[in-house]
Each structure stands twice: as C-alpha cells, then as structure tokens.
Scaffold this motif. Structure first.
Motif, PDB file in Angstrom:
ATOM      1  N   ALA A  40       0.824  -1.214   0.000  1.00 33.40           N
ATOM      2  CA  ALA A  40       0.000   0.000   0.000  1.00 33.40           C
ATOM      3  C   ALA A  40       0.858   1.265   0.000  1.00 33.40           C
ATOM      4  CB  ALA A  40      -0.929  -0.005   1.215  1.00 33.40           C
ATOM      5  N   VAL A  41       1.865   1.311   0.868  1.00 31.49           N
ATOM      6  CA  VAL A  41       2.715   2.516   0.990  1.00 31.49           C
ATOM      7  C   VAL A  41       3.464   2.784  -0.306  1.00 31.49           C
ATOM      8  CG1 VAL A  41       4.648   3.541   2.246  1.00 31.49           C
ATOM      9  CG2 VAL A  41       2.963   2.160   3.474  1.00 31.49           C
ATOM     10  N   PHE A  42       3.968   1.728  -0.947  1.00 32.14           N
ATOM     11  CA  PHE A  42       4.760   1.898  -2.172  1.00 32.14           C
ATOM     12  C   PHE A  42       3.888   2.355  -3.342  1.00 32.14           C
ATOM     13  CE2 PHE A  42       6.757  -1.875   0.047  1.00 32.14           C
ATOM     14  CZ  PHE A  42       7.679  -1.098   0.733  1.00 32.14           C
ATOM     15  N   ILE A  43       2.699   1.804  -3.450  1.00 35.35           N
ATOM     16  CA  ILE A  43       1.805   2.201  -4.548  1.00 35.35           C
ATOM     17  C   ILE A  43       1.303   3.623  -4.326  1.00 35.35           C
ATOM     18  CG2 ILE A  43      -0.358   1.664  -5.748  1.00 35.35           C
ATOM     19  CD1 ILE A  43       0.097  -1.268  -5.089  1.00 35.35           C
ATOM     20  N   GLN A  44       1.040   4.001  -3.074  1.00 34.21           N
ATOM     21  CA  GLN A  44       0.638   5.383  -2.786  1.00 34.21           C
ATOM     22  C   GLN A  44       1.755   6.360  -3.154  1.00 34.21           C
ATOM     23  OE1 GLN A  44      -0.673   5.544   1.304  1.00 34.21           O
ATOM     24  NE2 GLN A  44      -2.306   4.061   0.953  1.00 34.21           N
ATOM     25  N   ALA A  45       2.991   5.977  -2.864  1.00 35.64           N
ATOM     26  CA  ALA A  45       4.136   6.825  -3.248  1.00 35.64           C
ATOM     27  C   ALA A  45       4.246   6.925  -4.770  1.00 35.64           C
ATOM     28  CB  ALA A  45       5.421   6.244  -2.659  1.00 35.64           C
ATOM     29  N   PHE A  46       3.988   5.809  -5.467  1.00 31.97           N
ATOM     30  CA  PHE A  46       4.020   5.790  -6.933  1.00 31.97           C
ATOM     31  C   PHE A  46       2.958   6.728  -7.502  1.00 31.97           C
ATOM     32  CE2 PHE A  46       2.207   3.737 -10.819  1.00 31.97           C
ATOM     33  CZ  PHE A  46       3.265   3.985 -11.681  1.00 31.97           C
ATOM     34  N   LEU A 111      -0.877  -8.445 -17.243  1.00 33.98           N
ATOM     35  CA  LEU A 111       0.028  -7.752 -18.168  1.00 33.98           C
ATOM     36  C   LEU A 111       0.032  -6.249 -17.914  1.00 33.98           C
ATOM     37  CD1 LEU A 111       1.896  -7.973 -20.662  1.00 33.98           C
ATOM     38  CD2 LEU A 111      -0.145  -7.696 -22.092  1.00 33.98           C
ATOM     39  N   LEU A 112      -1.152  -5.674 -17.688  1.00 34.67           N
ATOM     40  CA  LEU A 112      -1.241  -4.236 -17.396  1.00 34.67           C
ATOM     41  C   LEU A 112      -0.561  -3.899 -16.072  1.00 34.67           C
ATOM     42  CD1 LEU A 112      -4.933  -3.500 -18.451  1.00 34.67           C
ATOM     43  CD2 LEU A 112      -2.882  -2.611 -19.550  1.00 34.67           C
ATOM     44  N   ALA A 113      -0.742  -4.771 -15.077  1.00 30.93           N
ATOM     45  CA  ALA A 113      -0.156  -4.511 -13.758  1.00 30.93           C
ATOM     46  C   ALA A 113       1.365  -4.529 -13.798  1.00 30.93           C
ATOM     47  CB  ALA A 113      -0.670  -5.545 -12.752  1.00 30.93           C
ATOM     48  N   VAL A 114       1.942  -5.510 -14.484  1.00 29.85           N
ATOM     49  CA  VAL A 114       3.392  -5.660 -14.488  1.00 29.85           C
ATOM     50  C   VAL A 114       4.080  -4.564 -15.307  1.00 29.85           C
ATOM     51  CG1 VAL A 114       3.730  -7.150 -16.525  1.00 29.85           C
ATOM     52  CG2 VAL A 114       5.174  -7.465 -14.479  1.00 29.85           C
ATOM     53  N   THR A 115       3.363  -3.956 -16.257  1.00 29.14           N
ATOM     54  CA  THR A 115       3.958  -2.897 -17.093  1.00 29.14           C
ATOM     55  C   THR A 115       3.590  -1.487 -16.615  1.00 29.14           C
ATOM     56  OG1 THR A 115       2.089  -3.086 -18.635  1.00 29.14           O
ATOM     57  CG2 THR A 115       4.071  -4.334 -19.159  1.00 29.14           C
ATOM     58  N   SER A 116       2.757  -1.386 -15.581  1.00 34.31           N
ATOM     59  CA  SER A 116       2.270  -0.075 -15.136  1.00 34.31           C
ATOM     60  C   SER A 116       3.394   0.822 -14.626  1.00 34.31           C
ATOM     61  CB  SER A 116       1.211  -0.255 -14.039  1.00 34.31           C
ATOM     62  OG  SER A 116       1.759  -0.933 -12.924  1.00 34.31           O
ATOM     63  N   ARG A 180       7.418  -8.345   2.661  1.00 33.61           N
ATOM     64  CA  ARG A 180       8.498  -7.549   2.051  1.00 33.61           C
ATOM     65  C   ARG A 180       9.693  -8.398   1.635  1.00 33.61           C
ATOM     66  NH1 ARG A 180       6.525  -4.005   6.097  1.00 33.61           N
ATOM     67  NH2 ARG A 180       5.568  -2.161   5.164  1.00 33.61           N
ATOM     68  N   GLU A 181       9.902  -9.536   2.298  1.00 36.89           N
ATOM     69  CA  GLU A 181      11.036 -10.396   1.962  1.00 36.89           C
ATOM     70  C   GLU A 181      10.824 -11.145   0.646  1.00 36.89           C
ATOM     71  OE1 GLU A 181      11.237  -9.665   6.313  1.00 36.89           O
ATOM     72  OE2 GLU A 181       9.663 -10.095   4.853  1.00 36.89           O
ATOM     73  N   ILE A 182       9.597 -11.188   0.137  1.00 32.96           N
ATOM     74  CA  ILE A 182       9.332 -11.897  -1.124  1.00 32.96           C
ATOM     75  C   ILE A 182       9.014 -10.885  -2.227  1.00 32.96           C
ATOM     76  CG2 ILE A 182       7.947 -13.710  -2.245  1.00 32.96           C
ATOM     77  CD1 ILE A 182       7.559 -15.005   0.461  1.00 32.96           C
ATOM     78  N   LEU A 183       7.722 -10.490  -2.378  1.00 31.09           N
ATOM     79  CA  LEU A 183       7.377  -9.555  -3.463  1.00 31.09           C
ATOM     80  C   LEU A 183       6.750  -8.258  -2.958  1.00 31.09           C
ATOM     81  CD1 LEU A 183       5.888 -11.906  -6.242  1.00 31.09           C
ATOM     82  CD2 LEU A 183       8.146 -10.836  -6.184  1.00 31.09           C
ATOM     83  N   GLY A 184       6.622  -8.117  -1.637  1.00 33.38           N
ATOM     84  CA  GLY A 184       5.990  -6.921  -1.107  1.00 33.38           C
ATOM     85  C   GLY A 184       6.927  -5.767  -0.866  1.00 33.38           C
ATOM     86  N   SER A 185       8.089  -5.785  -1.498  1.00 36.11           N
ATOM     87  CA  SER A 185       9.074  -4.713  -1.322  1.00 36.11           C
ATOM     88  C   SER A 185       8.893  -3.630  -2.379  1.00 36.11           C
ATOM     89  CB  SER A 185      10.489  -5.288  -1.410  1.00 36.11           C
ATOM     90  OG  SER A 185      10.691  -5.913  -2.666  1.00 36.11           O
ATOM     91  N   GLU A 186       9.563  -2.523  -2.206  1.00 33.75           N
ATOM     92  CA  GLU A 186       9.412  -1.379  -3.125  1.00 33.75           C
ATOM     93  C   GLU A 186       9.807  -1.721  -4.565  1.00 33.75           C
ATOM     94  OE1 GLU A 186       9.823   2.145  -5.333  1.00 33.75           O
ATOM     95  OE2 GLU A 186      11.526   0.850  -4.831  1.00 33.75           O
ATOM     96  N   PRO A 187      10.901  -2.474  -4.808  1.00 32.72           N
ATOM     97  CA  PRO A 187      11.256  -2.756  -6.202  1.00 32.72           C
ATOM     98  C   PRO A 187      10.346  -3.793  -6.879  1.00 32.72           C
ATOM     99  CG  PRO A 187      13.155  -3.012  -4.718  1.00 32.72           C
ATOM    100  CD  PRO A 187      11.936  -2.963  -3.874  1.00 32.72           C
ATOM    101  N   CYS A 188       9.574  -4.547  -6.107  1.00 35.95           N
ATOM    102  CA  CYS A 188       8.874  -5.718  -6.669  1.00 35.95           C
ATOM    103  C   CYS A 188       7.348  -5.632  -6.653  1.00 35.95           C
ATOM    104  CB  CYS A 188       9.295  -6.980  -5.912  1.00 35.95           C
ATOM    105  SG  CYS A 188      11.041  -7.383  -6.039  1.00 35.95           S
ATOM    106  N   TRP A 189       6.772  -4.526  -6.200  1.00 32.70           N
ATOM    107  CA  TRP A 189       5.317  -4.520  -6.016  1.00 32.70           C
ATOM    108  C   TRP A 189       4.557  -4.760  -7.320  1.00 32.70           C
ATOM    109  CZ3 TRP A 189       2.802  -0.950  -8.905  1.00 32.70           C
ATOM    110  CH2 TRP A 189       3.449   0.239  -9.233  1.00 32.70           C
ATOM    111  N   GLN A 190       5.105  -4.335  -8.476  1.00 30.93           N
ATOM    112  CA  GLN A 190       4.394  -4.560  -9.748  1.00 30.93           C
ATOM    113  C   GLN A 190       4.352  -6.051 -10.108  1.00 30.93           C
ATOM    114  OE1 GLN A 190       7.341  -3.195  -9.396  1.00 30.93           O
ATOM    115  NE2 GLN A 190       8.699  -3.480 -11.156  1.00 30.93           N
ATOM    116  N   TYR A 191       5.399  -6.791  -9.709  1.00 34.96           N
ATOM    117  CA  TYR A 191       5.402  -8.246  -9.936  1.00 34.96           C
ATOM    118  C   TYR A 191       4.415  -8.941  -8.995  1.00 34.96           C
ATOM    119  CZ  TYR A 191       9.722  -6.941 -12.293  1.00 34.96           C
ATOM    120  OH  TYR A 191      10.641  -6.334 -13.118  1.00 34.96           O
TER     121      TYR A 191
END
Length: 503
Positions: A40-46, A111-116, A180-191
C-alpha cells in the motif's frame, strides 16, 4: 474394478477437478484481496510521484488515500460486472469452458499490472484491478455451480464448500507472497500485482482434462451419452440409476423452457423467499466486514495497538485462521448441516464483535487489552470461516433448479460484490470515525443475519430440490394458502347451513 477401488478413483478424480478449477477460480478472489495490503505505501508513493512528474502537483494525504481507496475498491466493481456476465457465459459455453475463457481477463490484467510502473501509469493499475475483479466475479459464481452440479448428493455440500477453502488458501498465499522479503518490497510490487497469473496458467494447463458438469450436459445440451460418460469419470464406476433418474426428472421438468433471467426470478412468487434468502445472506457476507479486514489489515491492527513492524506478519495469521476454519467447516457441514453452520458462525461473530469493542475501549487502561483485541480479530475471522464463508456459496445451487440457477447466482453475486465495494469505500472511514466502536455496525449485521437464518432458512442437507422447494412453498404462498383454506372452510359451513335449512 472393486467397489473400494472405484470409490478411491472417484475421490481422486473429483479432488483433482476441484483443485484444477479452484486454482484459477475462487483462489483468485482471496489472493487479490490479500496482495493489496503490504505494498500500500509503495503504490501510494508511486501515485504521488506520477502526479508530481505529470502535473508538477503534490497530492495531499487525503487525496492519495482517495486514489488508493479507488484502486482497492474498483476490484469490487469488476467483480460486480463479472457476476452479471457469469450467467449468460455459463449458459452459452458451459461451466468448464466458462472458467477457462475467464482467464482472458486475468492475463490481460496481469500484463497491465506488471507494465504499469514502466509506463508510469497508475491508471493501468486501476484497469488491471477491474479486469482481475471481473475474473473473480465470474469464478465466484461459476465455480460453486460447477462443483455443486458435478458432486454426488452426499458430498454436494463438502465439494461446493471447497470453493471457500480455496478462497481462504488464496488469502494466505497472497499474504505470504506479499511480505516484504518476497514480493511486497518497493522494487517488486508490480510483480506482486501480476503474480495472480501463475494460478491461472495452472488452471489452463489442467482443467481441459476434466469433464463438464453432468447436469449441464444433459439438461442444457440434451446430451445423455456425454452426461453418463462425465458421471462415470467423476464417480469412477458405473452410473447409479437413482442419480441419473434424478437428473432426468429435472430435465423433464424444465424441458422446452429457456434459462430464466434475473428479472423473471424477481417477479416470480414461487421463488420469492429463496431469492430473498440468497440476497440477504450474500449481502451479510460482505456487510459483516470480514473481507474488508484483508483490504485494510494494517488499519485494523494499528487500531488494535499492534506495532507497525509486526503487522505484515500478523496479517498472515488472519488468512490462516479462515483457511483452517474453512477446512473444519468442510468436514462438519455434512454432519451438522448448512443452517447450523451459518447461524452458529454469525452468533459467534456477534459475540467477538462485542468483546472487541470492550477491548478497544479499555486498551489505554490495561496493558494486555491490545492482545485481547488482536485475539478478537482472529476469532472473528475464524467464526466467519466456520460458516458464512463457505455455506453462502452453496445456497443458490441447492435452492434453485437448473434453468434458474445461473440467474440466481447473478443476483447473489451482484449483491456480494456491490456490498464489498461499499464496504471497501467506507471501511477506513468507519475505523477512523467510530474509533473503538468501529465493530458495532458489523456486530449488528451478524446478529440480524443469525436471526434471519434461524427464522427463515430451512435445512437443505441431503435433500432433493423438490423437498427444499416444498418447504419454501409455505413461505412463498403463506397468505394465499391461508386465504384458500379460509374460503374452503366458509364454503363448507355455508353448505351445512343450506342443508339444514332444506331439511
């Protein structure tokens, strides 16, 4: 093959079919509820960065929260659209093929999510959420229908309830993948947002190997041979004449009749209370606030006094609670019945909502009250999983015949998704405005739901459709039956008077 071997083969085929259909079906609903919490925090920052880069404008906190609420809740509107198209799709393509075609929405959304992020477009996330919502809306209606029509009568409740088990498993899976240790981190949220494509691929590879719903094949398509072949594969032995006769009777009763639309059900007095029942129970499933906890778990646990660094791990416990409860419900439903599980679940939820309110009111005065608050959240979810989570999806299959079932699921699904959208939009404001009394409205909904079930829902366990219909007939035609009885009694009394006068 020996009877024991046939039964084992039957169980294996049925279990594999359930796992295949659910992996890209109701699992998606739970998964897409859960994965939005941690990032949530990372997407809000985005969202904020996107506005700043495009229009050189810094959003206020409430504006970011509003956009985030739209991203989260638009999933429900997609689900509402999916519930509306599910009925026509199942009639035209069948249950199995509908589930397979439903992956078009899922894959496009992934596809839309990963390229957003690369496209620097939060609008693509919103569209992706709508598409995965459509996918979930279709599967939440079609999958229980597919299971209920494919399972033998003595396993109908347990097999249909597996939809709720996979929904809860999807929640747990989404919560684990989202840390956050898997995909919930800032660099990986789109994945993380696109990871829902993996269960969809599993379904596409496995579901074509399993048969279509036997009832659909015989009643809708009139293909008796295909129906017998499907039953033989699902049962692992020769088809019992009693089971085939029951399907043939339903076919004879609906022969020459087209599938009914939602408006026809709404205006048909003979199914009035069946429809009221599924609408009330489907609405209560969302208005009790349980699924909104997954949307806003951080807000809920923060209110309960949990430290921010522990919230993401504690939220996994919420999904695990519901998953465990759904498995227990699956084991108990054919013993205790639908009415007992549904009513018991809502009564327990009412109790825990009251205890939670008391705990929140005294958390600043007693050091251990935050732990009681947290325990109440877990027990609230546990109680939900023991009844409402699974039984709600079974009811349209058991209360309506083949030609009315798709329309009944459309109406029930529409009520569920509309109320989920409403709750998704207002839940954060309920938390902030009502503070320690935030669960009072949910407790009231649970109490009223338990009363409704106790007063109006007959037990459906192991009963045929005709037996269930005859029980609802008393409610649907109560006034009319009493009027007819009154007229008959009056006529009889008048006859006696005339006879005595003549003598």
């Amino acid at each position: 093959m020996s009877p024991a071997g046939a039964q084992k083969s039957s169980s294996l085929t049925l279990v594999l079919m359930v796992a295949s259909a659910a992996s890209g079906g109701t699992l998606q609903y739970g998964y897409n509820l859960a994965i939005m919490n941690t990032p949530a925090v990372f997407i809000q920052a985005f969202v904020n960065e996107t506005f700043l880069e495009r229009w050189d404008m810094q959003l206020e906190d409430y504006q970011v929260t509003l956009v985030w609420t739209i991203i989260v809740s638009i999933f429900s509107l997609g689900g509402f659209a999916g519930a509306l198209i599910a009925g026509p799709l199942t009639i035209r393509f069948g249950r199995k093929k509908c589930l397979l075609l439903n992956n078009i929405f899922l894959m496009t959304g992934a596809l839309l999510a990963v390229t957003s992020r690369a496209a620097k477009s939060f609008e693509m996330i919103i569209i992706a959420r709508v598409l995965v919502g459509i996918n979930a809306g279709v599967s939440m209606n079609v999958q229980p229908m597919y299971f209920g029509e494919s399972a033998p009568k003595h396993l109908r409740g347990a097999v249909s309830l597996s939809s709720a088990v996979f929904t809860a498993f999807g929640v747990v899976l989404g919560q684990v993948v989202g840390i956050r240790e898997i995909l919930g981190s800032e660099p990986c949220w789109q994945y993380l947002l696109a990871s829902n494509a993996i269960p969809g691929v599993i379904q596409l590879l496995t579901l074509p190997w399993f048969p279509e719903s036997p009832r659909y094949l015989l009643i809708d398509r009139g293909d008796k041979e295909a129906c017998i072949n499907a039953l033989r594969r699902l049962r692992g032995c020769e088809v019992q004449s009693s089971e085939l006769d029951e399907i043939l009777q339903e076919q004879a009763a609906t022969k020459g009749m087209r599938p009914r639309g939602p408006w026809e059900l709404l205006t048909d007095r003979s199914v009035r209370w069946q429809l009221i029942t599924v609408m009330v129970i489907s609405s209560a499933m969302q208005l009790c606030g349980n699924d909104s906890i997954y949307f806003y778990a951080s807000y809920v646990f923060k209110e309960a006094g949990v430290s921010a660094d522990k919230i993401q791990y504690i939220t996994i416990g919420t999904g695990t609670c519901e998953f465990t409860a759904c498995i227990l419900c699956n084991l108990l439903i054919e013993r205790k019945g639908r009415r007992f599980m549904l009513m018991g679940g809502y009564i327990l939820m009412t109790i825990w909502a009251v205890v939670f309110t008391i705990a929140l009111s005294f958390e600043h005065y007693t050091s251990w009250m935050p732990y009681l608050s947290m325990a109440c959240i877990f027990t609230y979810i546990l109680s939900f999983g023991m009844g409402p989570a699974g039984v709600t999806g079974i009811l349209p299959t058991e209360l309506f015949d083949q030609r009315s079932r798709p329309a009944a699921y459309m109406i029930a699904g529409s009520m569920m998704w509309l109320n989920l959208f409403i709750m998704g939009m207002i839940f954060p404001f309920i938390m902030s405005e009502l503070s320690e009394f935030c669960f009072v409205p949910f407790g009231a909904v649970c109490l009223l739901s338990a009363l409704f079930v106790g007063l109006f829902l007959p037990e459906t366990k192991g009963k045929s459709l005709s037996a269930i219909t005859s029980e609802f007939h008393k409610l649907n035609f109560k006034g009319q039956d009493e009027k007819c009885l009154s007229q008959t009694t009056t006529q009889y009394q008048l006859g006696e008077v005339c006879l005595s006068t003549a003598l």
